[in-house]
Scaffold this active site. Sequence first.
Site, PDB file in Angstrom:
ATOM      1  N   THR A 138      -6.555  -7.310  -3.562  1.00  0.00           N
ATOM      2  CA  THR A 138      -6.266  -6.639  -2.299  1.00  0.00           C
ATOM      3  C   THR A 138      -7.476  -6.680  -1.370  1.00  0.00           C
ATOM      4  O   THR A 138      -7.324  -6.748  -0.145  1.00  0.00           O
ATOM      5  CB  THR A 138      -5.804  -5.196  -2.534  1.00  0.00           C
ATOM      6  OG1 THR A 138      -6.707  -4.527  -3.409  1.00  0.00           O
ATOM      7  CG2 THR A 138      -4.417  -5.165  -3.140  1.00  0.00           C
ATOM      8  N   GLU A 188       0.831  -1.206   0.000  1.00  0.00           N
ATOM      9  CA  GLU A 188       0.000   0.000   0.000  1.00  0.00           C
ATOM     10  C   GLU A 188       0.870   1.264   0.000  1.00  0.00           C
ATOM     11  O   GLU A 188       0.517   2.265  -0.630  1.00  0.00           O
ATOM     12  CB  GLU A 188      -0.906   0.013   1.232  1.00  0.00           C
ATOM     13  CG  GLU A 188      -1.923  -1.112   1.301  1.00  0.00           C
ATOM     14  CD  GLU A 188      -3.103  -0.901   0.363  1.00  0.00           C
ATOM     15  OE1 GLU A 188      -3.201   0.170  -0.261  1.00  0.00           O
ATOM     16  OE2 GLU A 188      -3.927  -1.828   0.260  1.00  0.00           O
ATOM     17  N   HIS A 232     -13.311   0.258  -4.966  1.00  0.00           N
ATOM     18  CA  HIS A 232     -12.430   0.607  -6.076  1.00  0.00           C
ATOM     19  C   HIS A 232     -12.459  -0.478  -7.153  1.00  0.00           C
ATOM     20  O   HIS A 232     -12.411  -0.177  -8.353  1.00  0.00           O
ATOM     21  CB  HIS A 232     -11.010   0.819  -5.568  1.00  0.00           C
ATOM     22  CG  HIS A 232     -10.885   1.976  -4.624  1.00  0.00           C
ATOM     23  ND1 HIS A 232      -9.835   2.121  -3.745  1.00  0.00           N
ATOM     24  CD2 HIS A 232     -11.693   3.059  -4.423  1.00  0.00           C
ATOM     25  CE1 HIS A 232      -9.993   3.240  -3.054  1.00  0.00           C
ATOM     26  NE2 HIS A 232     -11.110   3.815  -3.433  1.00  0.00           N
TER      27      HIS A 232
END
Length: 399
Positions: free
Chosen positions: A232, A138, A265
């Site tokens: 993720t 990240e 996202h």
Amino acid sequence: MQSSVLSRFSHPLAWSPPGHILTHHLSTPPNHPSLTFRRRLQPVSAVASPPTPRLRRQMTHSMPPEKIEVFKSLESWASQWVLPLLKPVDQCWQPQDFLPDPTLPFDAFTDEVRTLRERTAGLPDEYFVVLVGDMITEDALPTYQTMINTLDGVRDETGASLCPWAVWTRSWTAEEKRHGDLLRTFLYLSGRVDMLMVEKTVQYLIGSGMDPGTENNPYLGFVYTSFQERATFISHGNTARLAKESGDPVLARICGTIASDEKRHENAYARIVEKLLEVDPSGAMIAISDMMRKKITMPAHLMYDGRDPKLFEHFSAVAQRLGVYTADDYADILEFLIGRWRLEKLEELNAEGRRAQDFVCGLAPRIRKLQERADERARKMEPHGASFSWIFNKEVALL
């Protein structure tokens, strides 16, 4: 985890293909103005150096120029269907919502830090290996924004462009930055990790960059990010589950909250690919096939701490063993996207598009079969481990 297809097919973004070693650019061949080739050179160094990445032949600007008009024509659509998936800043969580309050009196603040450390004391060392690996992934956010801004037709041309594609990229970056900030501060306060080595790893990783094979081509880029964000989401969701099982509900909420951002996202990027399949079915289908043939490469696959040239391989093995991210997850993501994008039912494809469709829709069972064979080989191997500088050189099991 050398015997597992994890090293080829997995972790949030995980595979580095065999090929030429990245050490030196050759001049571009005159008949291929968009290609950059690499050649092998023997390293000359008396100290540890970053692992030499093995990269495919690099191609740039592979999208036909006329297809830039596709993305210009979709700007109003992006404003209506992509930008609303962002959250206004005043409705977003912030890292401080989950951390000890530094405005408290000294004793109260130190009590909160002490409580945090007491909760994390029961978490095993290998959990911190995967949590640090996820945090480092990240924290390398500048690399990812840079990569997206290489994509033709959707890049931020000025740094503050009002084009919806550019607005999305900047705002996505701003939302994602909170993930690394929160995990980094939590790890710092926990006292369980060597922050100096973690910080060195981040610096090495950002300096190394990444080449996921997207070729400045937004068709390829948005396929890549669709897969990436779902990966993720899964990884952070599993670290949340393990934290809860180990008795740290606050860390579980942290990881779960990050996972929910990743899911939102993912929805944005998958929605873009859905639209491309609608307006240019063959072009989008071929792009999906192209990225799956290359295999989805984790942005952090060049991670290095100055000591372990196989750091990413070892980190991935721990993630696989703990069930944080596995080769089965890779196949699951592929099957999920095939279903979401309705690829098996896609019509109006040209001949190349149909071949791409056949390849992609038949790939997941092949991945699973490869993993079964790798698992069988792994069962015959002796257990072994690796030490991680992130956790003060303690050794954890890989297999």
